[in-house]
Design a protein around this motif. Sequence first.
Motif, short mmCIF file in Angstrom:
data_model
loop_
_atom_site.label_atom_id
_atom_site.label_comp_id
_atom_site.label_asym_id
_atom_site.label_seq_id
_atom_site.Cartn_x
_atom_site.Cartn_y
_atom_site.Cartn_z
N LEU A 1 59.86 36.03 49.38
CA LEU A 1 58.76 35.28 49.98
C LEU A 1 58.96 33.78 49.83
CD1 LEU A 1 55.64 37.37 48.87
CD2 LEU A 1 56.40 36.99 51.23
N LYS A 2 59.51 33.37 48.69
CA LYS A 2 59.67 31.93 48.43
C LYS A 2 60.79 31.33 49.28
CE LYS A 2 60.31 28.65 44.64
NZ LYS A 2 60.46 28.47 43.18
N LEU A 3 61.84 32.08 49.54
CA LEU A 3 63.03 31.53 50.19
C LEU A 3 63.05 31.78 51.69
CD1 LEU A 3 65.69 32.61 47.53
CD2 LEU A 3 64.60 30.37 47.79
N THR A 4 62.18 32.63 52.20
CA THR A 4 62.21 33.00 53.62
C THR A 4 61.16 32.22 54.40
OG1 THR A 4 62.95 35.22 53.03
CG2 THR A 4 62.09 34.90 55.26
N SER A 5 61.62 31.52 55.42
CA SER A 5 60.69 30.78 56.28
C SER A 5 60.01 31.75 57.24
CB SER A 5 61.43 29.70 57.07
OG SER A 5 62.04 28.78 56.19
N PRO A 6 58.75 31.49 57.57
CA PRO A 6 58.03 32.41 58.46
C PRO A 6 58.54 32.33 59.90
CG PRO A 6 56.69 30.50 57.96
CD PRO A 6 57.90 30.39 57.11
N SER A 7 58.61 33.48 60.55
CA SER A 7 58.99 33.57 61.96
C SER A 7 58.34 34.81 62.54
CB SER A 7 60.50 33.64 62.11
OG SER A 7 61.01 34.81 61.51
N LYS A 8 58.40 34.95 63.84
CA LYS A 8 57.78 36.10 64.48
C LYS A 8 58.42 37.40 64.01
CE LYS A 8 56.32 33.72 68.69
NZ LYS A 8 56.44 33.67 70.19
N GLU A 9 59.74 37.36 63.73
CA GLU A 9 60.45 38.57 63.36
C GLU A 9 60.05 39.08 61.97
OE1 GLU A 9 61.83 35.84 64.51
OE2 GLU A 9 62.33 36.51 66.56
N ASN A 10 59.82 38.17 61.03
CA ASN A 10 59.54 38.60 59.65
C ASN A 10 58.08 38.44 59.25
OD1 ASN A 10 59.19 35.86 59.22
ND2 ASN A 10 61.25 35.59 58.36
N LEU A 11 57.19 38.17 60.24
CA LEU A 11 55.78 37.95 59.92
C LEU A 11 55.14 39.18 59.30
CD1 LEU A 11 53.45 35.94 60.05
CD2 LEU A 11 52.92 36.77 62.35
N VAL A 12 55.42 40.36 59.86
CA VAL A 12 54.85 41.59 59.32
C VAL A 12 55.36 41.85 57.91
CG1 VAL A 12 54.68 44.08 59.63
CG2 VAL A 12 54.57 42.57 61.63
N LYS A 13 56.64 41.59 57.69
CA LYS A 13 57.22 41.81 56.36
C LYS A 13 56.63 40.85 55.33
CE LYS A 13 61.71 42.54 54.14
NZ LYS A 13 63.19 42.50 54.32
N ILE A 14 56.37 39.62 55.74
CA ILE A 14 55.76 38.64 54.83
C ILE A 14 54.38 39.12 54.39
CG2 ILE A 14 54.75 36.33 54.72
CD1 ILE A 14 57.08 35.32 56.36
N ARG A 15 53.60 39.60 55.34
CA ARG A 15 52.26 40.09 54.99
C ARG A 15 52.35 41.28 54.04
NH1 ARG A 15 49.90 40.09 61.18
NH2 ARG A 15 49.54 37.83 61.36
N ASP A 16 53.30 42.18 54.31
CA ASP A 16 53.45 43.36 53.46
C ASP A 16 53.87 42.98 52.05
OD1 ASP A 16 53.67 46.28 53.04
OD2 ASP A 16 55.81 45.81 52.80
N TYR A 17 54.83 42.06 51.94
CA TYR A 17 55.28 41.62 50.62
C TYR A 17 54.19 40.84 49.89
CZ TYR A 17 60.16 43.07 51.14
OH TYR A 17 61.32 43.81 51.24
N ALA A 18 53.45 40.06 50.62
CA ALA A 18 52.36 39.29 50.00
C ALA A 18 51.30 40.23 49.42
CB ALA A 18 51.72 38.34 51.01
N ALA A 19 51.00 41.32 50.13
CA ALA A 19 50.02 42.28 49.63
C ALA A 19 50.54 43.04 48.41
CB ALA A 19 49.65 43.26 50.74
N SER A 20 51.82 43.42 48.42
CA SER A 20 52.38 44.20 47.31
C SER A 20 52.61 43.35 46.06
CB SER A 20 53.69 44.85 47.74
OG SER A 20 54.63 43.86 48.14
#
Length: 496
Positions: A238-257
């Motif tokens: 989460l810290k090293l990955t910039s947000p984009s349309k491709e990884n937006l769902v994954k960011i939300r999932d990782y943020a919740a977990s």
Amino acid sequence: MEEGDLKEIGITSFGVRRRMSMAIKGLRARSACDNNNSVEDSEQVVSSLNNTSVMSMDSPSSASTPRSEASTSRPSSRMANQICPTTFTSPHDYDIKDIIEQHVNGAPVLEDLERGILPASSRRELIRILVLYLIENGGKGKYPTGPQKEALAKAMVIQFPCLKDDSAFSEGHEHFYCNGHGYIEYRLKTLRCSDSSTQKKRTVSVKRKLCHEPGSTKQRDVVVMEDSEDIQTKVNWLKLTSPSKENLVKIRDYAASTHNHRRQWILREEPTMSEILEAYPRLRDLPELINLDFEAICPDKGVNLFTNMTHEFKARVMEVAKAQKNTVIDSMLQKHGKDEDNEDLCVLYALSLMLPTTNYQKGKRSKLASMPKQTKSVSRVESLSYICQDANTCADVDIFAQEKGKNYVQPFLLSVGGESRNFYIIVDDVAIPAGSKLLEAFDRLFKVFYVFNVKFPIQVESFYQFISSNLYRLDGVTIRPQVRSLMTSLNGCKPN
């Protein structure tokens, strides 16, 4: 026998008629408990009072003796207690309307009560009248018992339902008196200040149970430690990955977990807001993650602001604000109330101006020691800048955040632009985008206090107490009497 009957038999003195009328009322109340002796007692008391009234009318000293405001507005406590002793520990012992009517300043207060909206000035006068009555008739002077004060508080909300606090987990009278707190107790403490040291009575102090609000840095949630390798891997991603349309769902999932891990770290280490944003930069890039964290901390409360901020609620706020007859509030309504786009801002400002700023300079040393050194006493108008500030269209929000005043330690909103405004949340020296709609921006600002575990600005602490308890309906929020009074005024208001 009524006052008219007493006047017909030759008792012309109003004070004597009033005392006799009160005594007869007391005997009638006692007759419900003892029917056998009521007739005999009434004849004895009326006979003795007739003798007393004749002596009072014949005595020249009674006409020449000056009387105070209290004695002219209500019967003598000594005479009432001798004839009809009462402990004043039941709400039925108080006739609130009659007490107000007999006071020289009671007419305007009674008009506001019957109208259903009680401005702050009328509320203060109401407390003065009732506390004075309790002091003169309660038999304990300026130190009435707890049951007496609680009975008076209950009588107020029973006889005038517009004064009742209808919030959850409340009996409705707590803002007037509850366990040594409330308007009645505060008024008594003020009156005792003028007493000499020999007149003051020292009561046993009751240690209050510390109850910290969810947004306080003192909060300590009991959570299970999570430091597994999988969680740490997600935190680093989460810290090293910039947000984009491709990884937006994954960011939300990782943020919740990783929420529990993040929450544990914030509560355990107490990092600054800048340190939190440095460790979790996605909270700045994707502010919607703040909503997810708040929902995890306060389940099913995330949308309460939009649910409860209805058009009817806004109309009630405006009606009660106009009834305050306060020049500061009137000028604010004139400035912001004309534009429908500013309706939400006008409502928030009105709520803040109707609640007092915290006068921490008169507090105890232990309380002052915990305050930031930069804090200073502010007026109600100045306190609005701790909620929202304006900047011109060409302002650089990052520079504004870095050069803001030292007094603004806690987060606040920044409005940039004219007709097409954009809002930002200023957190330390960082500006977090908050959208173009005020209510959505304020919702995100409020949630930042809980997600980052920081205290509300002390200058608008009462305002945020109202928002927490009345709009978000959060549990475990400490509510001050002033906040409860505003709640009752809004609940009893019927907008035109």
